[in-house]
Motif scaffolding. Structure first.
Motif, short mmCIF file in Angstrom:
data_model
loop_
_atom_site.label_atom_id
_atom_site.label_comp_id
_atom_site.label_asym_id
_atom_site.label_seq_id
_atom_site.Cartn_x
_atom_site.Cartn_y
_atom_site.Cartn_z
N ASN A 194 88.21 -35.28 63.95
CA ASN A 194 86.83 -35.60 63.60
C ASN A 194 86.22 -34.51 62.72
OD1 ASN A 194 85.64 -38.13 64.82
ND2 ASN A 194 86.63 -37.28 66.64
N GLN A 226 80.37 -46.96 64.19
CA GLN A 226 80.58 -46.22 62.96
C GLN A 226 79.29 -45.68 62.34
OE1 GLN A 226 83.68 -47.90 60.31
NE2 GLN A 226 83.93 -49.48 61.88
N ALA A 277 75.27 -43.68 63.37
CA ALA A 277 74.52 -42.92 64.36
C ALA A 277 73.92 -43.89 65.39
CB ALA A 277 73.42 -42.11 63.69
N ARG A 280 74.89 -39.77 74.52
CA ARG A 280 76.06 -38.90 74.46
C ARG A 280 75.86 -37.76 73.48
NH1 ARG A 280 81.10 -39.96 76.39
NH2 ARG A 280 82.81 -38.69 75.61
N TYR A 304 73.90 -36.19 66.46
CA TYR A 304 74.80 -35.22 65.84
C TYR A 304 74.09 -33.93 65.47
CZ TYR A 304 77.35 -39.59 65.55
OH TYR A 304 77.93 -40.80 65.84
N THR A 312 80.07 -32.79 66.31
CA THR A 312 80.99 -33.91 66.11
C THR A 312 82.10 -33.80 67.14
OG1 THR A 312 82.27 -35.17 64.48
CG2 THR A 312 82.52 -32.78 64.43
N THR A 345 80.62 -36.52 71.28
CA THR A 345 79.52 -37.25 70.66
C THR A 345 79.89 -38.73 70.51
OG1 THR A 345 80.31 -36.84 68.39
CG2 THR A 345 78.88 -35.17 69.38
N HIS A 346 78.90 -39.54 70.17
CA HIS A 346 79.11 -40.97 69.92
C HIS A 346 80.13 -41.16 68.79
CE1 HIS A 346 78.06 -45.19 69.30
NE2 HIS A 346 77.91 -44.93 68.01
N PRO A 347 81.12 -42.04 68.94
CA PRO A 347 81.31 -43.02 70.01
C PRO A 347 82.25 -42.59 71.13
CG PRO A 347 82.70 -43.58 68.16
CD PRO A 347 81.96 -42.34 67.76
N SER A 379 82.90 -40.32 64.43
CA SER A 379 81.96 -39.24 64.72
C SER A 379 81.92 -38.23 63.58
CB SER A 379 82.35 -38.54 66.03
OG SER A 379 81.64 -37.33 66.20
N SER A 413 79.99 -39.76 60.63
CA SER A 413 78.55 -39.86 60.92
C SER A 413 77.89 -38.48 60.93
CB SER A 413 78.35 -40.55 62.27
OG SER A 413 78.76 -41.90 62.21
N ALA A 414 78.59 -37.47 61.44
CA ALA A 414 78.03 -36.12 61.43
C ALA A 414 77.86 -35.62 60.00
CB ALA A 414 78.93 -35.18 62.23
#
Length: 530
Positions: A12, A143, A145, A468, A476, A486, A490-492, A500, A503-504
């Motif tokens: 990640n 995929q 936030a 989460r 994030y 990340t 963290t999600h997911p 993650s 998204s971060a």
């Protein structure tokens, strides 16, 4: 001063590094290990064997588009389809029977019909279409936030395909997976295979809100799991190659000893070699509690320890070098049983008993096993004529309540795991030439998986989506200005996903763009005043 320094080189973190460096940011990744990829890495355990240290089959990342977007095929990554993706053998008084799960739904239903009858085959076809459709939307939500807007847009009308809406849809998702299985199928063997598959996220399927831990596996009828040629770690190696091609800097063997800050804003990190790396932003790809400890804030750590459930481990792994594959009497003659996951559980009572032992803090008397033999399709990971076998078993508590020590009982527990393969594939034990045992304690020591939780944080309903790892850090963004998060914390959540990391990176880029706009506005106002 760097634009971003990233703590940890798990997959990640490397995904995030690629997306940030691609946008022209000056990024450095620091990793304490000399092996890249964290739990998504591969090393030589025995001469001529490339053995995974953590994950082996890649499922979720293949649904994200990350591999294609970053053109990782140009960096040495090549996936083999694990299709069929699962095989579940069962001993019966009349001999062994096996269910084969293929990407081709009709082929799967034919296998189910041969063992369980037409009623369950028809029920499975409807189940796969319904829950597969639902999980396409869930994967879209994973995929991005976990904001209310993103979740609302992507999960709206989730149950339209089956007609389930509102409270009934909520009931279906909040029920135990075992209740869903009992309401849908009749044959215990099919229920057992699906239950054991669903339990791979950690929670047992008799717990509340585990229904979709079974249901999400239906996406494998759309795209099978992938196996990187050369081992799981080839994904991480390809990401590192791509990151360097974008101008990024990767430092191995010198991890972060502290995340530095001033007046509530991060200023960079201090490495284990005492070097200071100044950065505008810090992205932590390590375990969330490791991240908090790096901040050296006792009050913050005490609060995090109270609120974040790490749990007591999940399982352990035995890695083997063998002279042959497990030979299941019911396996298809074409070798399909060895292309994916081998689900080795007698029935759901075995799963429940193993989890009961886990809850009592003792090793399971009869562990359930997930076997993987990818050397059958990828000869690069074992010497000629030999095979590379991984046996993952659950549930094994990190902290033992009976006074035993994992270093003292490792071989005994490995023997119990191997015996479960022997029960279904007679003669397998005699083929073993090498073995390497990874107990819960080993998973923590080697991979930084605190308390051996491969998901970092428990995958319960209280720690998913916008909860989460805790609500205020779920976007994030961490507990310091300029600190981002990340990874599996963290999600997911856990697994080889990469979402993650992407998204971060998007969160950092959005904040950076916002800061630049704010500076331009302030500058324009100053010019007008003069």
């Amino acid at each position: 001063m760097r634009d971003v320094v990233i703590v940890g080189a798990g997959h990640n973190a490397l995904v995030a590094a690629c997306y940030l460096a691609r946008e022209g940011l000056d990024v450095e990744v620091v990793e304490r290990d000399t092996v890249i990829g964290g739990a998504c890495s591969t090393v030589e355990r025995f001469p001529g064997y490339r053995v995974d240290r953590g994950s082996s089959a890649h499922i979720m990342v293949r649904h994200t588009g990350i591999v294609e977007d970053l053109r990782l095929d140009e960096c040495g990554l090549r996936y083999l389809d694990c299709d069929p993706w699962a095989f579940a053998p069962f001993n019966t008084p009349d001999g062994q029977q096996g269910i084969t799960f293929s990407t081709d739904l009709a082929r799967t239903c034919n296998s189910i019909a041969d063992v369980c009858g037409d009623r369950d085959a028809d029920a499975y076809e409807a189940f796969a279409k319904d829950w597969g459709g639902r999980n396409r939307k869930i994967f879209e939500a994973f995929q991005h936030a976990p904001t209310m807007r993103n979740l609302g847009q992507r999960l709206w009308n989730l149950g339209r395909a089956s007609g389930a809406q509102g409270p009934e849809l909520a009931r279906q998702f909040l029920q135990p997976a075992d209740a869903l299985l009992d309401a849908t199928f009749t044959d215990e063997r099919l229920k057992t295979a699906l239950s054991w598959l669903g339990a791979q996220a950690g929670p047992p399927t008799h717990e509340v809100a585990t229904a979709d831990l079974v249901g999400w596996n239906m996406v494998m009828h759309q795209l099978p799991p992938g196996r990187p040629v050369g081992g799981s770690g080839v994904l991480s190696e390809a990401l590192a190659t791509r990151f360097r091609s974008y101008g990024g800097t990767l430092r191995l063997g010198d991890g972060a000893a502290a995340i530095t800050s001033d007046a509530g804003k991060v200023t960079g990190i201090r490495t284990e070699s005492a070097e200071r790396i100044e950065a505008v932003r810090v992205l932590a790809g390590c375990h969330i509690l490791t991240t908090v400890r790096l901040l050296d804030d006792e009050a913050l750590l005490a609060d995090a320890l109270k609120r974040i459930r790490v749990g007591n481990g999940i399982g352990m792994i035995v890695r083997l070098g063998t002279s042959d594959l497990p030979r299941y009497p019911s396996a298809p003659a074409d070798g399909a049983a060895h292309q994916g996951l081998q689900l080795l559980a007698r029935d759901r009572n075995q799963l429940r008993a193993a989890y009961g032992d886990f809850g009592a803090g003792v090793p399971p008397r009869e562990p359930a096993v997930l076997a993987m033999s990818f050397s059958a399709v990828d000869p690069t990971i074992a010497p000629g004529g030999k095979h590379n076998i991984s046996l993952w078993a659950q549930w094994h508590p990190y902290a033992l309540s009976n006074g035993e020590d994992w270093d003292a009982i490792r071989e005994r527990e490995a023997d119990k795991i191997i015996s479960q393969v022997e029960r279904l594939a007679p003669g397998f034990t005699d083929t073993i030439e090498h073995r390497f045992v990874q107990t819960p304690l080993d998973l923590e020591r080697e991979l930084g998986l605190l308390r051996a939780n491969v998901m970092h944080v428990e995958m319960g309903l209280d720690a998913m989506f916008s909860l989460r790892p805790v609500p205020e850090w779920a976007s994030y963004r961490g507990p310091r200005e300029g600190l981002y998060l990340t990874g599996a914390s963290t999600h997911p959540g856990g697994g080889v996903f990469g979402a993650s990391g992407r998204s971060a990176a998007h969160a950092i880029l959005a904040d950076r763009a916002g800061s630049r706009r704010a500076r331009l506005v302030r500058r324009a106002r100053a010019v007008r005043r003069t």
